[in-house]
Design a protein around this motif. Structure first.
Motif, PDB file in Angstrom:
ATOM      1  N   ARG A 104      43.594  38.887  35.083  1.00  0.00           N
ATOM      2  CA  ARG A 104      44.894  38.223  35.258  1.00  0.00           C
ATOM      3  C   ARG A 104      46.029  39.242  35.333  1.00  0.00           C
ATOM      4  O   ARG A 104      46.955  39.112  36.144  1.00  0.00           O
ATOM      5  CB  ARG A 104      45.159  37.256  34.102  1.00  0.00           C
TER       6      ARG A 104
ATOM      7  N   GLU B 149      45.434  40.057  41.825  1.00  0.00           N
ATOM      8  CA  GLU B 149      45.987  38.836  42.403  1.00  0.00           C
ATOM      9  C   GLU B 149      44.835  38.098  43.076  1.00  0.00           C
ATOM     10  O   GLU B 149      44.514  38.338  44.241  1.00  0.00           O
ATOM     11  CB  GLU B 149      47.093  39.169  43.406  1.00  0.00           C
TER      12      GLU B 149
ATOM     13  N   SER C 197      42.623  34.946  44.596  1.00  0.00           N
ATOM     14  CA  SER C 197      42.763  33.681  45.324  1.00  0.00           C
ATOM     15  C   SER C 197      41.402  33.004  45.348  1.00  0.00           C
ATOM     16  O   SER C 197      40.373  33.604  45.014  1.00  0.00           O
ATOM     17  CB  SER C 197      43.252  33.928  46.750  1.00  0.00           C
TER      18      SER C 197
ATOM     19  N   TRP D 146      45.631  31.331  37.734  1.00  0.00           N
ATOM     20  CA  TRP D 146      44.880  31.292  38.990  1.00  0.00           C
ATOM     21  C   TRP D 146      44.846  29.892  39.600  1.00  0.00           C
ATOM     22  O   TRP D 146      44.293  29.708  40.686  1.00  0.00           O
ATOM     23  CB  TRP D 146      43.448  31.784  38.760  1.00  0.00           C
TER      24      TRP D 146
END
Length: 218
Positions: free
Chosen positions: A129, A133, A135, A174
């Motif tokens: 975290r 970054e 996805s 997230w």
């Protein structure tokens, strides 16, 4: 300020012939030395960080490293990332460290028959975290989403409320929309942990984080 000997050691260990002789445990020890150094932003320390990170990403090194050692590498990386000088370093040092965090986290979660304790799962989530970054298209994101449920089921109870908060904060950041089963399992962990709150010296912030994250995710 570190001694001239420290800088000489950084420069020597950074050289390829020296790195090649170091085991994963040795590499993590060197990584920790940067954490406790007062000169982690020096050119010598940043060069060492870059080369240690690159070496730890090698498959041959990971294959011979225990899960515990790889977790320790993530812990050291997280502590380094919290130092502005490392986080803001331009170019390769911070880039290599982020790549190492991604690779080691993926390796740990892909290992068969490995049961991770609550604090180790929290370290993986918290470090990812802070440094990455992620996805929904990332393989690491998908591994976390699919593999953590089984690890959480196998947590020894009661678990630490603090570590639960770290895990849930990562899931929230997230925006894991398909994590309802994982959140349910973490909720079961929380039920058994409630009786431990008084003895654990849990901050109100940690409890608030758990309640907020669970509400947003479920």
């Amino acid at each position: 300020t570190s001694s001239p000997l420290y800088f000489d050691m950084c420069e020597r260990v950074s050289q390829g012939d020296a790195l090649a002789q170091l085991s994963a445990v040795d590499l993590v020890t060197a990584l920790r030395s940067i954490v406790i150094s007062a000169d982690e932003s020096s050119a010598a320390a940043l060069t060492l960080l870059q080369r240690l990170s690159k070496r730890l990403r090698k498959q041959s090194v990971q294959e011979n490293a225990s899960t515990e050692t790889l977790i320790e590498a993530l812990e050291a990386s997280h502590r380094l990332w919290r130092k502005n000088s490392v986080r803001m370093a331009e170019g390769s040092p911070s880039k290599e460290m982020r790549s190492m965090v991604y690779t080691l986290s993926q390796d740990i979660l892909s290992r068969p028959a490995v049961k991770l304790s609550c604090d180790k799962v929290a370290t993986i989530c918290d470090t990812a975290r802070a440094t990455l970054e992620l996805s929904s298209s990332d393989k690491l994101f998908q591994l976390i989403e699919t593999q953590l449920v089984e690890h959480v089921r196998n947590f020894s109870r009661p678990v630490s409320v603090y570590h639960l908060a770290r895990i849930l904060q990562a899931l929230e950041s997230w925006q894991m929309k398909n994590a309802s089963e994982l959140v349910e399992e973490l909720g079961d962990c929380l039920e058994t942990a409630v009786g431990n709150i008084r003895t654990e010296s849990v901050s109100p912030g940690a409890v608030n984080s758990i309640l907020r994250c669970a509400a947003l995710l479920y």
